[in-house]
Write a protein that holds these residues in place. Structure first.
Motif, mmCIF file in Angstrom:
data_model
loop_
_atom_site.group_PDB
_atom_site.id
_atom_site.type_symbol
_atom_site.label_atom_id
_atom_site.label_comp_id
_atom_site.label_asym_id
_atom_site.label_seq_id
_atom_site.Cartn_x
_atom_site.Cartn_y
_atom_site.Cartn_z
ATOM 1 N N PRO A 149 0.813 -1.221 0.000
ATOM 2 C CA PRO A 149 0.000 0.000 0.000
ATOM 3 C C PRO A 149 0.846 1.272 0.000
ATOM 4 C CG PRO A 149 -0.862 -1.566 1.584
ATOM 5 C CD PRO A 149 0.457 -2.104 1.127
ATOM 6 N N GLY A 159 -6.847 -3.690 9.600
ATOM 7 C CA GLY A 159 -6.805 -2.508 8.743
ATOM 8 C C GLY A 159 -5.803 -2.642 7.617
ATOM 9 N N SER A 160 -4.639 -3.200 7.921
ATOM 10 C CA SER A 160 -3.612 -3.344 6.882
ATOM 11 C C SER A 160 -4.033 -4.375 5.834
ATOM 12 C CB SER A 160 -2.271 -3.736 7.506
ATOM 13 O OG SER A 160 -2.355 -4.997 8.155
ATOM 14 N N VAL A 185 -7.160 -5.042 4.815
ATOM 15 C CA VAL A 185 -8.136 -4.405 3.922
ATOM 16 C C VAL A 185 -7.432 -3.395 3.009
ATOM 17 C CG1 VAL A 185 -10.186 -2.933 3.826
ATOM 18 C CG2 VAL A 185 -10.041 -4.767 5.526
ATOM 19 N N LEU A 186 -6.524 -2.608 3.572
ATOM 20 C CA LEU A 186 -5.804 -1.623 2.758
ATOM 21 C C LEU A 186 -4.955 -2.305 1.693
ATOM 22 C CD1 LEU A 186 -5.152 1.379 2.372
ATOM 23 C CD2 LEU A 186 -3.278 1.098 4.020
ATOM 24 N N TRP A 237 -7.303 -3.770 -1.226
ATOM 25 C CA TRP A 237 -7.860 -2.792 -2.170
ATOM 26 C C TRP A 237 -6.792 -1.956 -2.849
ATOM 27 C CZ3 TRP A 237 -12.542 -3.523 -3.906
ATOM 28 C CH2 TRP A 237 -13.347 -4.405 -3.177
ATOM 29 N N SER A 238 -5.590 -1.889 -2.268
ATOM 30 C CA SER A 238 -4.469 -1.267 -2.985
ATOM 31 C C SER A 238 -4.117 -2.082 -4.216
ATOM 32 C CB SER A 238 -3.242 -1.153 -2.064
ATOM 33 O OG SER A 238 -3.466 -0.251 -1.015
ATOM 34 N N ILE A 257 -8.779 4.240 -3.016
ATOM 35 C CA ILE A 257 -8.340 3.177 -2.108
ATOM 36 C C ILE A 257 -8.579 3.570 -0.660
ATOM 37 C CG2 ILE A 257 -6.312 1.949 -1.224
ATOM 38 C CD1 ILE A 257 -5.197 2.083 -4.120
ATOM 39 N N THR A 260 -12.412 3.598 0.036
ATOM 40 C CA THR A 260 -12.963 2.243 0.101
ATOM 41 C C THR A 260 -12.547 1.546 1.399
ATOM 42 O OG1 THR A 260 -12.936 2.038 -2.311
ATOM 43 C CG2 THR A 260 -13.010 -0.012 -1.024
ATOM 44 N N THR A 261 -11.284 1.698 1.771
ATOM 45 C CA THR A 261 -10.790 1.081 3.002
ATOM 46 C C THR A 261 -11.517 1.623 4.222
ATOM 47 O OG1 THR A 261 -8.601 0.706 2.034
ATOM 48 C CG2 THR A 261 -8.753 0.735 4.446
ATOM 49 N N LEU A 293 -13.870 -0.716 6.606
ATOM 50 C CA LEU A 293 -13.489 -0.922 8.001
ATOM 51 C C LEU A 293 -14.596 -0.460 8.949
ATOM 52 C CD1 LEU A 293 -9.696 0.040 8.017
ATOM 53 C CD2 LEU A 293 -10.718 -2.242 8.149
#
Length: 406
Positions: free
Chosen positions: A41, A97-98, A100-101, A104-105, A135, A138-139, A143
């Motif tokens: 990301p 969190g990481s 999901v990030l 979508w990254s 990104i 969306t994240t 979340l």
């Protein structure tokens, strides 16, 4: 209902080596994953044509480096010897969190950028910045939604399950399944009370908990688990251990569940009788019990069925779906399991499927055996559920035989 008949040796011979290679690869994930989760990301959001001002790029990079360092440290303090709940909350939240990030990254970093290029939107910098904000947006949305999904009382999933050997007197037997409550660092005592209240509205004959009650010892998570003692069933409340009990003094959980009025089915069975017919309700320890070192703990199906009439239908509680291979070989009628969480945070379900034969729902194995796999009632670790909703399950058992006229 999907048919996953495991009786074809040719398919098994092809897939066994493939699964073995994937399992070996999984060993390296804990070392590589944290770096990828934060580095990818960082690169996509900051260094793929955005041309951010230098202070912004440096500040963003520093945040990613901080996350990369803080996440494993916090998880180590939270889930290691120190068992610090605050550290566990921080580490687990950063992990979710990481993930999901990162997801979508990769997806938007490729697909959205390609779509913008094909559509001729802006120049290279404009497209790169649009992708970055998409990104991040969306994240943030996923979340926030995933946190709400994880913390709410699960919706009730209802389904009828026909068992060919079930007697007419047992037709309509109501079985409620909860599993993977995972009481943990985030105090969910009130949530636990509301779950139990929901279970009690279902007027169950049999209530089952198929393990992973908590992350932590029974003494430490007692307040969150105590509401389980309020669950009502006309016939029985039964429980089997999950793998997480064996990380946290499993015997303590067995003892507490017994104290709360549940029947721990540790490689044994009981009989549920109704309308002149009988159902064998059996349970086994989780498969990880065999390597736990705890005396007397292990998954022993033969012991669970010892003394049971082989002509009677059997409902088996086993925490992990992959126990279904043994269940099918023994001619079990219905196995209830949890463990998978339905993947919990999409697209983690692809990794779950490496280890388990089924992700969620009702499936058939062999000539007779049905398996119901719950997506779980709570959540493990990261307080998020993304495209994998939790559930309380009501299974109504159906007999193919017409009831006898009075």
């Amino acid at each position: 209902m999907t048919d996953t008949d495991n009786t074809r040796p040719a398919d098994g011979e092809v897939q066994a080596p493939r699964r073995s290679r994937l399992q070996r690869l999984m060993r390296y994930i804990p070392m590589v994953a944290p770096v990828l989760l934060w580095a990818v990301p960082c690169w996509v959001l900051l260094y793929t044509g955005q041309h951010w001002p230098l202070p912004a790029a440096l500040a963003g990079t520093a945040l990613f480096v901080l996350g990369l360092v803080a996440m494993p440290l916090a998880m180590g303090r939270g889930h290691g010897r120190r068992q610090q709940d605050r550290a566990a909350i921080v580490g687990d939240t950063l992990l979710g969190g990481s993930w999901v990030l990162f997801t979508w990254s990769v997806l938007l970093g490729v697909l959205l950028r390609l779509a913008l290029t094909v559509a001729g939107v802006g120049d290279g910098q404009d497209r790169a910045r649009i992708v970055t904000w998409a990104i991040l947006g969306t994240t943030a949305v996923l979340l926030a939604w995933g946190y709400a999904e994880a913390r709410r009382v699960p919706r009730v999933r209802r389904l009828d399950v026909q068992l060919p050997r079930l007697g007419a007197g047992l037709d309509g037997t109501r079985v409620v399944l909860i599993t993977d409550t995972h009481y943990g660092p985030l105090d969910r005592a009130h949530w636990s009370e509301r779950v139990c209240e929901t279970v009690n509205t279902l007027e169950a004959d049999l209530v089952c908990h198929t393990g992973d009650i908590a992350d932590g010892t029974a003494e430490r998570r007692r307040a969150q688990a105590v509401p389980l003692g309020t669950v009502r069933a006309t016939q029985a409340r039964v429980y089997v251990t999950g793998n997480h009990e064996y990380y946290s003094e499993a015997q303590g959980w067995v003892d507490l569940m017994g104290e709360l009025g549940w029947e721990p089915l540790r490689n044994r069975h009981l009989l549920l009788e109704r309308g002149g017919d009988t159902l064998v309700v059996a349970g086994v320890d989780d498969v990880t019990a065999e390597s736990s070192g705890l005396a007397g703990h292990g998954a022993h199906l033969d012991g669970a069925l010892h003394g049971a009439d082989p002509d009677l239908p059997v409902l088996l509680l086993a925490h992990q779906p992959k126990f279904v291979d043994r269940a099918a070989a023994a001619g079990i009628d219905l196995q209830l399991s949890g463990h998978t969480h339905g993947g919990q945070i999409w697209p983690f379900h692809h990794l779950v499927r490496i280890d388990q034969p089924v992700l969620a729902g009702l499936s058939r194995h062999g000539a007779r055996t049905l398996l119901y796999t719950s997506r779980g009632t709570g959540f493990w670790g990261p307080p998020f559920r993304v495209f994998a909703p939790s559930e309380i399950t009501l299974l109504v058992l159906r007999s193919p035989h017409p009831p006898t006229s009075p």
